[in-house]
Design an enzyme around this catalytic site. Structure first.
Site, short mmCIF file in Angstrom:
data_model
loop_
_atom_site.label_atom_id
_atom_site.label_comp_id
_atom_site.label_asym_id
_atom_site.label_seq_id
_atom_site.Cartn_x
_atom_site.Cartn_y
_atom_site.Cartn_z
N TYR A 1 0.85 -1.20 0.00
CA TYR A 1 0.00 0.00 0.00
C TYR A 1 0.88 1.24 0.00
CZ TYR A 1 -4.93 -1.18 0.34
OH TYR A 1 -6.20 -1.56 0.04
N ARG B 1 -1.56 -1.78 -18.35
CA ARG B 1 -2.83 -1.06 -18.39
C ARG B 1 -2.86 -0.02 -17.27
NH1 ARG B 1 -5.50 -4.12 -21.95
NH2 ARG B 1 -7.21 -2.66 -21.97
N LYS C 1 -1.53 1.27 -24.96
CA LYS C 1 -1.89 1.23 -26.39
C LYS C 1 -0.60 1.35 -27.20
CE LYS C 1 -6.62 2.95 -25.67
NZ LYS C 1 -6.75 3.46 -24.30
N ASP D 1 -6.61 14.27 -24.69
CA ASP D 1 -6.51 12.86 -24.31
C ASP D 1 -5.82 12.15 -25.47
OD1 ASP D 1 -6.85 10.18 -23.89
OD2 ASP D 1 -8.98 10.27 -23.44
N THR E 1 -3.35 6.84 -21.70
CA THR E 1 -3.17 5.50 -21.16
C THR E 1 -1.79 5.02 -21.59
OG1 THR E 1 -4.35 4.62 -23.07
CG2 THR E 1 -5.60 4.86 -21.02
N GLU F 1 -0.64 4.78 -0.36
CA GLU F 1 -1.47 5.98 -0.50
C GLU F 1 -0.65 7.24 -0.25
OE1 GLU F 1 -3.06 3.35 1.15
OE2 GLU F 1 -5.25 3.67 1.00
N1 DSN Z 1 -11.35 0.78 -25.10
C1 DSN Z 1 -10.45 1.79 -25.60
C2 DSN Z 1 -10.31 1.71 -27.06
O1 DSN Z 1 -10.44 0.63 -27.58
O2 DSN Z 1 -10.06 2.71 -27.73
C3 DSN Z 1 -10.81 3.12 -25.14
O3 DSN Z 1 -11.24 3.07 -23.82
#
Ligand code: DSN
Length: 425
Positions: free
Chosen positions: A61, A244, A238, A208, A235, A63
């Site tokens: 943990y 993730r 990707k 974003d 994120t 925090e």
């Molecule tokens: N699920 C993601 C995507 O496939 O673009 C976005 O949250």
């Protein structure tokens, strides 16, 4: 090396302790190995990332933030989080990084909740034109909490955004945030134009860049901070090829509000194993190999688009400037996206059904599918393979009722995959 030494024996232990879960994991490995992954938001991460995710950092943990934690025993978690933050600010050329968001939705929620009150207005991209659920879809909690005014693109003009119209929207609605970013928009943005819209009404600028985070990090697509943006979210799983997770990047003046909003505002204990994996990802993204990878991602997306267009495919906006494409399956072969996705699944090509701008069909049976090049590029596939894949896609969609031809395409797909191993499997 405690925690890393025995990865193989841990695998054996899992097989004995929980054969059902073990079988599912092995099944997924096999699926990833034998098929072509074209969902643009997916990728194959590094073995080092998998190692960190499975490390003892998951036990802890933490925090708070480095130097300001609510639990003892933080010598190593502090080191990990500081490395992740430093690498993020250096890579994206910004003042501050919060690396604790558990994934994309909480990352965006943290920003909205930091700078807006319920009922405040934000300009965001319409979902069917490429925006994300968290960019104001009425079915998301954020869409109910805030007043999202959604702008559209012009698919008939290669997806261009009408910035005169956006200025008018901003003057009319006086948003607190002007948000750009997408989940199914195959073009690049002019960030300076968004900034001028925000400046006119005194709004914050937020981008974003979840889909293109790796491409921005590598310097092959524009960085919103270069246009003076206030806030950038991304994120990490990707095009960045990491675990993730999500990050909020911002100017120094906004750092305290962002940090308070992530913790204690929205989340509890950060996932320190994931933050270590993010740090590893960011280190790799700064290396020259990653720039070459990002260039290949763009080249491969263009090759896939060219193959589809030459074979008679209909692409939303007519092509791509980034790593993704949206194929209008109704216009291409008269079938909706759900059937197109299922048909391609049968031959080992994974895509996802996708709404197209102002889609007359519902989201579970939309008019298109979404495709992308990051995962196939990670396997080492190049433009020649992309053109072969384009041919298989169009053949399979046309031959979907011909079992023999579908089986033959599946065998060709698996044959190709044998020559391009998946990292870490
Ligand atoms: N699920 C993601 C995507 O496939 O673009 C976005 O949250």
């Amino acid at each position: 090396m405690f925690g890393f030494r025995d990865a193989a024996s841990y695998r054996d232990q899992l097989q004995v302790a929980d054969p059902e879960i073990f079988d599912a994991i092995v099944g997924e490995e096999d699926r990833e190995r034998r098929g072509i992954e074209l969902i643009p938001s997916e990728n194959y991460t590094y073995p080092e990332v998998l190692s960190a995710l499975g490390s003892v950092l998951t036990n802890k943990y933490a925090e708070g933030y480095p130097g300001r934690r609510y639990y003892g025993g933080q010598k190593f978690t502090n080191r990990v989080e500081n490395l992740a933050r430093d690498r993020a600010t250096s890579l994206f050329r910004c003042d501050h990084a919060n690396v604790q968001p558990l994934s994309g939705s909480p990352m965006n929620q943290a920003v909205y909740l930091a700078f807006m009150k319920p009922g405040d207005t934000i300009l965001g991209m319409d979902l069917s034109h490429g925006g994300h659920l968290t960019h104001g879809s009425p079915v998301s909690h954020m869409g109910q909490l805030f007043d999202f005014v959604r702008y559209k693109t012009q698919p008939e003009h290669a997806g261009a955004i009408d910035f005169d119209a956006l200025h008018r929207l901003a003057r009319e609605h006086r948003p607190k945030i002007v948000l750009c970013g997408y989940t199914s928009y195959p073009r690049d943005y002019d960030y300076a134009e968004f900034k001028s819209v925000a400046d006119e009404v005194g709004a914050l600028t937020m981008a974003d860049i979840s889909h293109i985070g790796g491409l921005v990090a590598a310097g092959v697509m524009a960085n919103p901070f270069d246009a003076g943006f206030d806030l950038v979210t991304t994120t990490t799983h990707k095009s960045l090829r990491g675990p993730r997770a999500g990050m909020v990047l911002c100017r120094a003046e906004l750092a305290a509000a962002v940090d308070r909003s992530v913790f204690p505002g929205l989340q509890g204990g950060p996932h320190m194993n994931t933050i270590a994996a993010v740090a590893i990802t960011l280190k790799k993204a700064a290396e020259p190999d990653f720039r070459r990878y990002a260039e290949d991602v763009l080249r491969n997306a263009k090759a896939l688009a060219a193959g589809l267009l030459e074979g008679g495919g209909s692409l939303i906006t007519g092509g791509t400037d980034n790593h993704m494409l949206v194929l209008d399956s109704v216009a291409t072969c008269g079938i909706d996206g759900r059937l197109a996705e299922r048909t391609l699944d049968q031959v080992g090509i994974t895509t996802n059904k996708q709404v197209i701008p102002d889609d007359p069909n519902p989201p579970l049976r939309p008019s298109g599918i979404r495709l992308g090049s990051p995962a196939a590029t990670t396997r080492g596939m190049g433009p020649d393979e992309m053109r072969r894949i384009a041919t298989w896609i169009l053949e399979a969609l046309a031959a979907r009722e011909d079992d023999a031809r579908m089986d033959a395409i599946r065998a060709e797909v698996e044959g190709l995959c044998e020559g391009f191993p998946v990292p870490a499997i």
